[in-house]
Write a protein that holds these residues in place. Structure first.
Motif, PDB file in Angstrom:
ATOM      1  N   ASP A  71       0.889  -1.168   0.000  1.00  0.00           N
ATOM      2  CA  ASP A  71       0.000   0.000   0.000  1.00  0.00           C
ATOM      3  C   ASP A  71       0.920   1.208   0.000  1.00  0.00           C
ATOM      4  O   ASP A  71       1.519   1.550   1.020  1.00  0.00           O
ATOM      5  CB  ASP A  71      -0.906   0.002   1.222  1.00  0.00           C
ATOM      6  CG  ASP A  71      -1.799   1.234   1.282  1.00  0.00           C
ATOM      7  OD1 ASP A  71      -1.816   2.023   0.309  1.00  0.00           O
ATOM      8  OD2 ASP A  71      -2.471   1.405   2.305  1.00  0.00           O
ATOM      9  N   ALA A  98      -2.688  -5.450   5.106  1.00  0.00           N
ATOM     10  CA  ALA A  98      -3.785  -4.758   5.782  1.00  0.00           C
ATOM     11  C   ALA A  98      -3.551  -4.704   7.284  1.00  0.00           C
ATOM     12  O   ALA A  98      -3.838  -3.689   7.937  1.00  0.00           O
ATOM     13  CB  ALA A  98      -5.115  -5.460   5.475  1.00  0.00           C
ATOM     14  N   GLY A 103      -4.686   0.263   3.710  1.00  0.00           N
ATOM     15  CA  GLY A 103      -6.097   0.257   3.334  1.00  0.00           C
ATOM     16  C   GLY A 103      -6.290  -0.017   1.857  1.00  0.00           C
ATOM     17  O   GLY A 103      -7.366  -0.391   1.417  1.00  0.00           O
TER      18      GLY A 103
END
Length: 165
Positions: A71, A98, A103
């Motif tokens: 991410d 995560a 996210g």
């Protein structure tokens, strides 16, 4: 006479095999060697050293998978390695990413029966796969330095096939 006979019987029959060994000279290669024989005419067993058995070739190989998820917004990374399927590897990497606070985690690399590497420089990520870590690292750093100056290796691992015997 009876005491001598009883002591001889005790030595041969009741004292156990360790006490019932007698030395005898036996011809060997033109000279005599002293050899221990037990009361029943057999030499005690010699220490036997067996050679190592040759390696057994595996009858099959189980494919192993690995994956890297990133991410870029939160700089979270999740990885998996030595997993039995591609879907399991991807799922595990996404879940770990995560869990690290990502996210919007996305799979950036999936590798099978080889090594996976992630390089990072600032906000730039680059990944590569190859048969070994040094080769994959060179590829990932080369790709990273096209967009960033301070690239370094952030993650390396290998998912090699597992032999089945």
């Amino acid at each position: 006479m009876k005491p001598i006979a009883l002591s001889l019987i005790a030595m041969l029959g009741f004292a156990g095999p360790a006490a019932a060994h007698f030395p005898f000279a036996v011809p060997s290669g033109g000279h005599f060697e002293w050899v221990l024989f037990n009361a029943w005419g057999r030499a005690p067993p010699a220490e036997v050293i067996y050679p190592e058995p040759p390696p057994v070739a595996p009858r099959d190989w189980l494919t192993q998978w690995g994956a890297i998820a990133v991410d870029e917004g939160s700089r979270s990374v999740g990885t998996s390695t030595q997993v039995a399927s591609q879907s399991e590897a991807e799922l595990e990497a996404l879940q770990l990413c995560a869990r690290e606070g990502g996210g919007g985690c996305k799979i950036v690399l999936v590798y099978r029966d080889q090594c996976g590497v992630l390089a990072r420089g600032g906000d730039v990520y680059a990944s590569a796969r190859g048969p070994d870590v040094p080769g994959a690292s060179d590829l990932a750093l080369e790709q990273c330095t096209r967009s960033a100056a301070d690239c370094e290796i952030a993650y390396t691992d290998c998912a090699y096939p597992v032999p089945v015997y």
